[in-house]
Design a protein around this motif. Sequence first.
Motif, PDB file in Angstrom:
ATOM      1  N   THR A 167     -50.634 -68.988 -47.053  1.00  7.86           N
ATOM      2  CA  THR A 167     -49.514 -68.079 -47.323  1.00  7.86           C
ATOM      3  C   THR A 167     -48.548 -68.651 -48.351  1.00  7.86           C
ATOM      4  O   THR A 167     -47.644 -67.951 -48.813  1.00  7.86           O
ATOM      5  CB  THR A 167     -48.733 -67.781 -46.027  1.00  7.86           C
ATOM      6  N   GLY A 168     -48.714 -69.927 -48.708  1.00  3.10           N
ATOM      7  CA  GLY A 168     -47.798 -70.558 -49.660  1.00  3.10           C
ATOM      8  C   GLY A 168     -46.667 -71.275 -48.967  1.00  3.10           C
ATOM      9  O   GLY A 168     -45.572 -71.413 -49.519  1.00  3.10           O
ATOM     10  N   THR A 228     -43.464 -72.905 -50.677  1.00  2.00           N
ATOM     11  CA  THR A 228     -42.176 -72.292 -50.349  1.00  2.00           C
ATOM     12  C   THR A 228     -41.167 -73.347 -49.932  1.00  2.00           C
ATOM     13  O   THR A 228     -39.991 -73.285 -50.313  1.00  2.00           O
ATOM     14  CB  THR A 228     -42.360 -71.257 -49.217  1.00  2.00           C
ATOM     15  N   LYS A 277     -39.974 -74.994 -53.090  1.00  2.00           N
ATOM     16  CA  LYS A 277     -39.118 -74.097 -53.875  1.00  2.00           C
ATOM     17  C   LYS A 277     -37.751 -73.912 -53.209  1.00  2.00           C
ATOM     18  O   LYS A 277     -36.722 -73.809 -53.902  1.00  2.00           O
ATOM     19  CB  LYS A 277     -39.806 -72.740 -54.052  1.00  2.00           C
ATOM     20  N   VAL A 317     -43.392 -67.770 -43.123  1.00  2.00           N
ATOM     21  CA  VAL A 317     -43.901 -67.416 -44.452  1.00  2.00           C
ATOM     22  C   VAL A 317     -45.095 -66.483 -44.289  1.00  2.00           C
ATOM     23  O   VAL A 317     -46.082 -66.821 -43.633  1.00  2.00           O
ATOM     24  CB  VAL A 317     -44.306 -68.679 -45.243  1.00  2.00           C
ATOM     25  N   ASP A 354     -47.775 -63.735 -46.467  1.00  2.00           N
ATOM     26  CA  ASP A 354     -48.318 -63.307 -47.760  1.00  2.00           C
ATOM     27  C   ASP A 354     -48.237 -61.784 -47.820  1.00  2.00           C
ATOM     28  O   ASP A 354     -48.882 -61.084 -47.037  1.00  2.00           O
ATOM     29  CB  ASP A 354     -49.773 -63.784 -47.865  1.00  2.00           C
ATOM     30  N   THR A 366     -44.108 -64.024 -49.609  1.00  2.00           N
ATOM     31  CA  THR A 366     -44.595 -64.549 -50.879  1.00  2.00           C
ATOM     32  C   THR A 366     -45.488 -63.515 -51.567  1.00  2.00           C
ATOM     33  O   THR A 366     -45.995 -62.586 -50.928  1.00  2.00           O
ATOM     34  CB  THR A 366     -45.389 -65.850 -50.675  1.00  2.00           C
ATOM     35  N   LYS A 367     -45.656 -63.679 -52.871  1.00  2.00           N
ATOM     36  CA  LYS A 367     -46.540 -62.833 -53.687  1.00  2.00           C
ATOM     37  C   LYS A 367     -46.150 -61.353 -53.632  1.00  2.00           C
ATOM     38  O   LYS A 367     -47.004 -60.473 -53.728  1.00  2.00           O
ATOM     39  CB  LYS A 367     -48.004 -62.998 -53.252  1.00  2.00           C
ATOM     40  N   GLY A 380     -40.969 -64.369 -52.666  1.00  2.00           N
ATOM     41  CA  GLY A 380     -41.602 -65.057 -53.782  1.00  2.00           C
ATOM     42  C   GLY A 380     -42.036 -64.049 -54.818  1.00  2.00           C
ATOM     43  O   GLY A 380     -42.765 -63.100 -54.499  1.00  2.00           O
ATOM     44  N   GLU A 396     -45.229 -67.520 -59.789  1.00  2.00           N
ATOM     45  CA  GLU A 396     -45.786 -68.849 -59.578  1.00  2.00           C
ATOM     46  C   GLU A 396     -44.857 -69.960 -60.044  1.00  2.00           C
ATOM     47  O   GLU A 396     -45.108 -71.127 -59.792  1.00  2.00           O
ATOM     48  CB  GLU A 396     -47.128 -68.970 -60.330  1.00  2.00           C
ATOM     49  N   LEU A 453     -38.527 -68.233 -56.269  1.00  4.37           N
ATOM     50  CA  LEU A 453     -38.170 -67.872 -54.892  1.00  4.37           C
ATOM     51  C   LEU A 453     -36.730 -67.380 -54.914  1.00  4.37           C
ATOM     52  O   LEU A 453     -35.836 -68.079 -55.401  1.00  4.37           O
ATOM     53  CB  LEU A 453     -38.302 -69.085 -53.968  1.00  4.37           C
TER      54      LEU A 453
END
Length: 370
Positions: free
Chosen positions: A181-182, A186, A189, A293, A295, A321-322, A347, A350, A355
């Motif tokens: 999920t990043g 995260t 960031k 977090v 996605d 995110t994304k 988010g 990239e 963020l």
Amino acid sequence: MLLLFRPRGREAPPVTPPRAPDLTGEGGAPAGVVEDEAATTTIPPPAKPVEPVAPPAPVIEIPPPSAGRMVRLRARLARSQSSLGRGLLDLLSRDRLDDAAWDEIEDTLITADVGVTPTQAMTGELRTKVKVLGSRSHDEVRKLLREQLLILVGADLDRTLHTAPHGERPAVVLVVGVNGTGKTTTTGKLARALIGDGQRVLLGAADTFRAAAADQLQTWGDRVGAEVVRKDEGADPASVAFDAVSKGIADKVDTVIVDTAGRLHTKTGLMDELGKVKRVIEKKATVDEVLLVLDATTGQNGMRQAQVFAEAVNVTGIVLTKLDGTAKGGIVISVQRELGVPVKLVGLGEGPDDLAPFDPEVFVDAILGD
């Protein structure tokens, strides 16, 4: 007794001394040595040991403040969400809105992951107001949609990120979420954003099941001057979190951010361990934020993850995110409605500073376009 006599008249031959070896060459120079001084070979003195050269210290970056980031990144949202806004505006601008048209409006919202219940509530409100208005201009339709979307997104929700220290104790932020999920990105960031806002940050690498996670977090910390507390792969995550908070208190930092393992929500034992990490931290300090977090591109599949995490720990905010990579921005609405927890960060790319604090009005305006 035997006596030996040398016969008379005979002399003993003279004894020739041994001849010394000839050490000279032609011209009287020592053999094997060339008289030309320029060609004379000499043995160099022993070389001094070469001391290892330390690698250059990483350049500390100064991140920009987080205020206004979502406004600056609005164009990315508009590119992904504008199809939803255009579709709704076109449908509502029709001269005649029959049942088939309202069904299309519902389908458009559900396809964008708004969720069935919020969609039905929104279309019901729109139908009532359209009847009252009668004829509708484009601007009136846009205003109607904007009002309803802001209600669904929750413009009045408290999205404050609690990262201020409590006296001599730092704020503690726990970052949780499944693999992919990043989550670690995260965490890095978020550290950048807080440092850009003038805070001192310490990172805890409590994802000890994935060696690359600690290295990745270390890279983020090095770039902005945030110290990272880490241990060997396989170490107890709760002990890493405890040590990070202890060091944060000793160093008088403002915020400690703890990155946890990307736990699969199907493994109950791992979820129990996440609860343990939180309990161990609370022996030293208050956990001010538990950020989940998600996605945004997974849509409704992320809802089950959100629910399981909410049961394991008291989730206080969502990080999507994304969000710039999906046309299904309705996940903002559905995840908040299901959990009763606001989306606090999104988010939108990239880059290291992509963020942003979630701004409902900027989000809705990006959907509807100018």
